[in-house]
Design a protein around this motif. Sequence first.
Motif, PDB file in Angstrom:
ATOM      1  N   ASP A   1     -24.146 -33.469  10.463  1.00 37.21           N
ATOM      2  CA  ASP A   1     -23.765 -34.488  11.460  1.00 37.21           C
ATOM      3  C   ASP A   1     -22.645 -33.988  12.374  1.00 37.21           C
ATOM      4  OD1 ASP A   1     -25.651 -36.241  10.466  1.00 37.21           O
ATOM      5  OD2 ASP A   1     -24.207 -37.497   9.390  1.00 37.21           O
ATOM      6  N   ILE A   2     -21.692 -33.282  11.804  1.00 39.34           N
ATOM      7  CA  ILE A   2     -20.588 -32.754  12.602  1.00 39.34           C
ATOM      8  C   ILE A   2     -21.053 -31.588  13.460  1.00 39.34           C
ATOM      9  CG2 ILE A   2     -18.363 -31.541  12.477  1.00 39.34           C
ATOM     10  CD1 ILE A   2     -17.832 -33.344   9.958  1.00 39.34           C
ATOM     11  N   VAL A   3     -21.756 -30.651  12.873  1.00 39.33           N
ATOM     12  CA  VAL A   3     -22.208 -29.457  13.596  1.00 39.33           C
ATOM     13  C   VAL A   3     -23.134 -29.860  14.745  1.00 39.33           C
ATOM     14  CG1 VAL A   3     -23.544 -27.319  13.378  1.00 39.33           C
ATOM     15  CG2 VAL A   3     -21.879 -27.937  11.617  1.00 39.33           C
ATOM     16  N   ASP A   4     -23.982 -30.867  14.530  1.00 39.73           N
ATOM     17  CA  ASP A   4     -24.896 -31.310  15.576  1.00 39.73           C
ATOM     18  C   ASP A   4     -24.173 -31.897  16.786  1.00 39.73           C
ATOM     19  OD1 ASP A   4     -27.093 -30.515  14.101  1.00 39.73           O
ATOM     20  OD2 ASP A   4     -27.620 -32.540  13.430  1.00 39.73           O
ATOM     21  N   ARG A   5     -22.955 -32.373  16.614  1.00 40.35           N
ATOM     22  CA  ARG A   5     -22.196 -32.984  17.718  1.00 40.35           C
ATOM     23  C   ARG A   5     -21.373 -31.984  18.513  1.00 40.35           C
ATOM     24  NH1 ARG A   5     -20.013 -38.146  14.331  1.00 40.35           N
ATOM     25  NH2 ARG A   5     -22.048 -39.091  14.020  1.00 40.35           N
ATOM     26  N   LEU A   6     -21.327 -30.755  18.075  1.00 35.20           N
ATOM     27  CA  LEU A   6     -20.511 -29.749  18.777  1.00 35.20           C
ATOM     28  C   LEU A   6     -21.081 -29.460  20.154  1.00 35.20           C
ATOM     29  CD1 LEU A   6     -19.921 -27.194  15.886  1.00 35.20           C
ATOM     30  CD2 LEU A   6     -18.353 -28.960  16.708  1.00 35.20           C
ATOM     31  N   THR A   7     -20.184 -29.220  21.080  1.00 35.80           N
ATOM     32  CA  THR A   7     -20.578 -28.827  22.429  1.00 35.80           C
ATOM     33  C   THR A   7     -19.872 -27.522  22.770  1.00 35.80           C
ATOM     34  OG1 THR A   7     -18.790 -30.082  23.445  1.00 35.80           O
ATOM     35  CG2 THR A   7     -20.905 -31.205  23.187  1.00 35.80           C
ATOM     36  N   GLY A   8     -20.394 -26.837  23.716  1.00 27.55           N
ATOM     37  CA  GLY A   8     -19.686 -25.621  24.136  1.00 27.55           C
ATOM     38  C   GLY A   8     -20.592 -24.474  24.390  1.00 27.55           C
TER      39      GLY A   8
END
Length: 63
Positions: A56-63
């Motif tokens: 859930d956290i990794v899927d929200r990363l941007t960049g």
Amino acid sequence: MTEAWGEGLRFGVTPTPGGRTNWFACAVTPEGRRDPGREVATLRAWFGHWHTGVRDIVDRLTG
């Protein structure tokens, strides 16, 4: 609060005020290994298949 361990990898999550989270990722890699500009892709490759809390956290990363 949680910390998950894998082979040479570790991912932790702690709650912070306001419903936000603090997270960290650790990996054992050869000295000097860098992949500038591909940090998010690298994190997804290493942790994207882990349990739901990490994904859930990794899927929200941007960049």
